[in-house]
Design an enzyme around this catalytic site. Sequence first.
Site, mmCIF file in Angstrom:
data_model
loop_
_atom_site.group_PDB
_atom_site.id
_atom_site.type_symbol
_atom_site.label_atom_id
_atom_site.label_comp_id
_atom_site.label_asym_id
_atom_site.label_seq_id
_atom_site.Cartn_x
_atom_site.Cartn_y
_atom_site.Cartn_z
ATOM 1 N N TYR A 1 0.825 -1.210 0.000
ATOM 2 C CA TYR A 1 0.000 0.000 0.000
ATOM 3 C C TYR A 1 0.855 1.254 0.000
ATOM 4 O O TYR A 1 2.073 1.186 0.150
ATOM 5 C CB TYR A 1 -0.955 -0.004 1.196
ATOM 6 C CG TYR A 1 -0.317 0.337 2.529
ATOM 7 C CD1 TYR A 1 0.572 -0.529 3.149
ATOM 8 C CD2 TYR A 1 -0.612 1.540 3.174
ATOM 9 C CE1 TYR A 1 1.152 -0.211 4.379
ATOM 10 C CE2 TYR A 1 -0.035 1.868 4.404
ATOM 11 C CZ TYR A 1 0.837 0.986 4.994
ATOM 12 O OH TYR A 1 1.416 1.303 6.199
ATOM 13 N N LYS B 1 6.416 -1.755 2.017
ATOM 14 C CA LYS B 1 5.232 -1.150 2.639
ATOM 15 C C LYS B 1 4.060 -2.098 2.416
ATOM 16 O O LYS B 1 3.268 -1.943 1.484
ATOM 17 C CB LYS B 1 4.976 0.252 2.051
ATOM 18 C CG LYS B 1 4.065 1.097 2.951
ATOM 19 C CD LYS B 1 4.138 2.558 2.583
ATOM 20 C CE LYS B 1 3.059 3.398 3.248
ATOM 21 N NZ LYS B 1 3.205 3.570 4.680
HETATM 22 C C1 LIG Z 1 6.930 1.951 9.857
HETATM 23 C C2 LIG Z 1 6.888 3.286 9.189
HETATM 24 N N1 LIG Z 1 8.022 3.982 9.047
HETATM 25 C C3 LIG Z 1 8.041 5.194 8.459
HETATM 26 C C4 LIG Z 1 6.867 5.762 7.972
HETATM 27 C C5 LIG Z 1 6.920 7.133 7.330
HETATM 28 O O1 LIG Z 1 6.816 7.030 5.934
HETATM 29 P P1 LIG Z 1 6.251 8.268 5.074
HETATM 30 O O2 LIG Z 1 7.008 9.471 5.508
HETATM 31 O O3 LIG Z 1 6.533 7.896 3.665
HETATM 32 O O4 LIG Z 1 4.793 8.380 5.386
HETATM 33 C C6 LIG Z 1 5.670 5.065 8.078
HETATM 34 C C7 LIG Z 1 4.438 5.645 7.539
HETATM 35 O O5 LIG Z 1 3.413 5.030 7.507
HETATM 36 C C8 LIG Z 1 5.678 3.794 8.690
HETATM 37 O O6 LIG Z 1 4.543 3.082 8.813
#
Ligand SMILES: Cc1ncc(COP(=O)(O)O)c(C=O)c1O
Length: 286
Positions: free
Chosen positions: A31, A145
Amino acid sequence: MLVYLNGDWIPADSAHVSVFDRGFIFGDSVYEVIPVYGHRRLREAAHLARLKASMTAVGMDERLRPVHWPTVCARLAETLPSGDGTLYLQVTRGAAPRQHAFPANAPLTLFAYARPRVSEPTGSAACEVTAVLCDDIRWARCDIKTTSLIANVLLVQEALSRGADEALLVRDDRVNEGAVSNVFAMCGDRLRTAPRSHLILGGITRDVVLELAAGLGIAVEERAPSRTELSGAREVFITSSSREVAAVTHIDGRPVGDGGVQGPVFRRLHSAFQTFKEEVRMGRRM
Ligand SMILES: Cc1ncc(COP(=O)(O)O)c(C=O)c1O
């Protein structure tokens, strides 16, 4: 609310996915969450590149249900009443009789919707969180992700049950990231954050903040702080598409740095991020 499902635009109430969908059965799914300001998508290309990287990492073949995501995202972003919100995109390996092996040629399931931002954060408390340290119980491919988020769900719930907002995750004595965010800490005169690796999700907000820090002449070291270094840090903050840039005021109930108040490095970066957002809104930056 209209959602996008497998090429169709349908009211959310009548959008249905098979009970045999592998996203439901196995969490076999990836996602993205893309922030939107003034109907404009922040770093859309980077988010879509990460979605593609996640799909490649789990062996999903995009030809099994081709889609032009920028068109879908543009239409979703237009539906946001205030112009601000987030887009949620999900790709599953589709519906097939339950067996672990990849199904031959099952079309992927593609789902996307837009979520309005509840309200633009105001006041200092709006960009502050508290955190607790937790063992990182996740798997070894945190760079993907995926919606297989049971460990993250348990970690956030643990943080909440301990009276905090976010769990900061410790593996081999290193604080790599949060359950739903990336982590930065001012250790001495350097801003430290974990390097990109399989142990963290390479956050798009993290990348923006690294660029802003470079522009402000803030020295950065991409090395995860140890537990001891984090507890001695003068400032700690987290980044994510939903939380943007938020100061961590307390860790395990103890104030961070100088009394748990927002530090100068955080304030500079937070302010630069607000400017960056305005520029995205005006279409001057992406
Ligand atoms: C485990 C984790 N790390 C880092 C992030 C930050 O990612 P981003 O800045 O792309 O939203 C997220 C965001 O959902 C996350 O779930």
